[in-house]
Design an enzyme around this catalytic site. Structure first.
Site, PDB file in Angstrom:
ATOM      1  CG  ASP A 155      -1.901   1.003   1.069  1.00  0.00           C
ATOM      2  OD1 ASP A 155      -3.008   0.990   0.503  1.00  0.00           O
ATOM      3  OD2 ASP A 155      -1.678   1.900   1.797  1.00  0.00           O
TER       4      ASP A 155
ATOM      5  CE1 TYR B   8      -4.642   7.557   0.308  1.00  0.00           C
ATOM      6  CE2 TYR B   8      -4.568   7.615   2.791  1.00  0.00           C
ATOM      7  CZ  TYR B   8      -4.667   7.008   1.488  1.00  0.00           C
ATOM      8  OH  TYR B   8      -5.044   5.393   1.651  1.00  0.00           O
TER       9      TYR B   8
ATOM     10  CG  HIS C 291      -5.524  -2.944  -0.747  1.00  0.00           C
ATOM     11  ND1 HIS C 291      -4.992  -2.635  -1.968  1.00  0.00           N
ATOM     12  CD2 HIS C 291      -5.324  -2.493   0.495  1.00  0.00           C
ATOM     13  CE1 HIS C 291      -4.159  -1.518  -1.410  1.00  0.00           C
ATOM     14  NE2 HIS C 291      -4.423  -1.499  -0.052  1.00  0.00           N
TER      15      HIS C 291
END
Length: 277
Positions: A98, A197, A255
């Site tokens: 990730d 982010y 994921h």
């Protein structure tokens, strides 16, 4: 758990296996922490590796700086390399998942002399991701990244226990969900996680480090059922690796590969590491 002083902050990490074994550096993703590697670590240790799992910037309580720019790839790479420096490790096998995968790609780009092998789970090369965002449906898959840019609103929507937080955690084991929810509820923790982010647009406009094609031996493992990271970016990643490259698409996996596909990932990882010690 051990701690290390890196770049003026205190980082938590786990250190398992023989002190003289080849080092494997594990870099976790969002919203996980170093414990996301708990199912892979025993097999690596049994194979003779020294396994270092870092709680990265924003996840270690003593390493939560307040500026968004502090979470650009440049500082994140400096943390990973800083831990190797503290431990006196010249080079390591670097493994990321990730967001930790993005850092792993960046470490392989910025410091190939410090990387024996590179292994990335789920995350395409940043260049492949950028290309896919503008040319494929990846932008639709990544819609949540836009929402994460909005301070306060994102923290409220993503607050542990609320529906969107539960949606983000879907697919993880229940004990992992409970642990990560508790960690994200620490003062300042969720905002620090979201700054990863929020730093992304800055890195796209004014990169904190140059991203080069990867020259070290690389293994990229992607789950075909990954809801966030689609096939186009996964396939485009090959264009950004010039060294020996292996791509594995796991047909039944999503994921959360370190925690849901450890039995499939471990043999692939061990074979990759053994090829370049």
């Amino acid at each position: 758990m051990a701690t290390a002083q890196i770049n003026g902050m205190t980082f938590d990490y786990d250190d398992a296996g023989p002190d003289d074994g080849p080092v494997v550096l594990l870099l976790h993703g969002f919203p996980q922490d170093r414990t996301s590697w708990r199912l892979l670590t025993p097999g690596l240790v049994e194979a003779g590796y020294r396994v270092i799992a870092l709680d990265q910037r924003g996840y270690s309580p003593g390493a939560r700086p307040g500026a968004t720019s502090d979470y650009q790839l440049g500082p994140l790479v400096a943390d990973a390399l800083g831990l190797l420096n503290v431990l006196g490790v010249e080079a390591a096998h670097v493994v990321g998942h990730d967001w930790g995968g993005a850092v792993a790609w960046a470490v392989g780009s910025a410091a190939p002399d410090r990387v024996h092998t590179l292994t990335v789970l789920s995350t395409p090369h940043p260049g492949a991701m950028t290309r896919a965002l503008t040319r494929t449906t990846q932008g639709l898959r990544s819609w949540y990244m836009g929402m994460f840019q909005v301070p306060v609103l994102a923290e409220q929507v993503l607050k542990p226990g609320r529906p969107f937080w539960s949606a983000v955690m879907r697919g993880l084991p229940a004990d992992a969900v409970a642990h990560y929810s508790e960690r994200a509820s620490e003062p300042g923790a969720l905002t620090a996680m979201l700054r990863w982010y929020r730093a992304l647009p800055r890195d796209m406009v004014k990169p904190s480090l140059a991203m080069h094609r990867i020259t070290v031996p690389t293994l990229y493992i992607w789950g075909r059922r990954d809801p966030a990271l689609g096939e186009p970016a996964a396939l485009l990643t090959a264009d950004f690796v010039t060294g020996p490259y292996t791509f594995v698409a796991l047909p039944g996996q999503g994921h959360w590969l370190p925690e849901r596909a450890a039995d499939e990932v471990l043999p692939l990882l061990l074979e990759h590491l053994a090829g370049e010690v």
